[in-house]
Design a protein around this motif. Sequence first.
Motif, PDB file in Angstrom:
ATOM      1  N   GLY A 202       0.799  -1.210  -0.117  1.00 38.88           N
ATOM      2  CA  GLY A 202       0.004  -0.032   0.011  1.00 38.88           C
ATOM      3  C   GLY A 202       0.795   1.472  -0.088  1.00 38.88           C
ATOM      4  O   GLY A 202       0.424   2.305   0.714  1.00 38.88           O
ATOM      5  N   VAL A 203       2.018   1.309  -0.822  1.00 42.08           N
ATOM      6  CA  VAL A 203       2.729   2.480  -0.788  1.00 42.08           C
ATOM      7  C   VAL A 203       3.072   2.825  -2.062  1.00 42.08           C
ATOM      8  O   VAL A 203       3.468   2.010  -3.120  1.00 42.08           O
ATOM      9  N   VAL A 204       2.716   3.952  -2.629  1.00 43.55           N
ATOM     10  CA  VAL A 204       2.855   4.512  -4.062  1.00 43.55           C
ATOM     11  C   VAL A 204       4.209   4.884  -4.216  1.00 43.55           C
ATOM     12  O   VAL A 204       4.703   5.992  -3.263  1.00 43.55           O
ATOM     13  N   MET A 205       5.038   4.372  -5.214  1.00 46.25           N
ATOM     14  CA  MET A 205       6.161   4.935  -5.643  1.00 46.25           C
ATOM     15  C   MET A 205       6.094   6.215  -6.309  1.00 46.25           C
ATOM     16  O   MET A 205       5.264   6.220  -7.155  1.00 46.25           O
ATOM     17  N   GLY A 206       7.028   6.957  -6.121  1.00 48.71           N
ATOM     18  CA  GLY A 206       6.996   8.163  -7.402  1.00 48.71           C
ATOM     19  C   GLY A 206       8.463   8.428  -7.617  1.00 48.71           C
ATOM     20  O   GLY A 206       9.268   8.443  -7.052  1.00 48.71           O
TER      21      GLY A 206
END
Length: 318
Positions: A202-206
Amino acid sequence: MDTSRRTFLKSSALLAGGVSAIPAALLGETAEESAETTKTQAKIRNRIGVSSYSFWGFQRKDLRPMDVCLEHAARMGFDGVEILQRQLEKTDNATLQKIKRQAFVLGLDLMGYSTHQGFLSPDAEKRGKNYQHTLDCLRQAHALGIPTMRVNSGTWGTSKSFDELMKNRGVEKPLPGHTEEEAYQWVIDAYGKLAEEAEKLGVVMGLENHWGLGCTPEGVKRVVDAVKSPWLQVTLDTGNFLEDPYERLSMLAPQTVLLQAKTYYGGGRWYTLDLDYARIADIMHKANFRGYVSLEFEGKEDPLKAIPESLAMLRKHF
């Protein structure tokens, strides 16, 4: 189109991440209603955070401890803090939970995790170590309750130092015998697999416009568009396009999940950009960006003086 249908479409757009505005024709809006939608976008108010890097800057030992940075951020009135992973001297679970608890008590969101990795190498073992490091960082972000993590393509390592890389405006030659085409495939392959792990956590990479393949918006988009995952989007740094920044920022604004806003009070260490934040805020709001703005102070002035000044400026525009 009935009102309930129109409301549903607008709400769905926001829940999907507010990547772009839905055309008036699709919503069945009149010209007047479309103008009202535009007016609403102009009223977007972004929360403002600060990167712990702004305090430490790899220089101030007294401002390296995360508990000190959190106290200063809360005192100054920030809404959240973006943690620079390299700033942490320990990343065991007990340390991470202590940080999370302190932020909660201080009323701060832990809203970003800024990490370093590099995939521009023909050495599969080296790329594998960077993959594992990035996966470990994703797990740390998850443990901290942080929703988005900054990632990089990395650089070729053909510059003798970071100072030399900056002297060359962030551009460097590939390793002898290799090409950027190879590098894109290495990076796309790595983030394709990491996106699957990011989804589980549940961690969006940018992916940031941060030298290497990220020197151009086209480079960032090529990787993000090839991976085709909502778990790999863009962390957009206002200070990393050294020429024609506004057009380039506009190209990445629709896919941005976190905006890193550079300021240079006292003059920058490697360069100084005179950034028009009224214009940048307009670019981001036209792209319906509703996420966090994270201050990255990179000037020579005392950070305890310059950071509050930067916050006041960003509040004015965002």
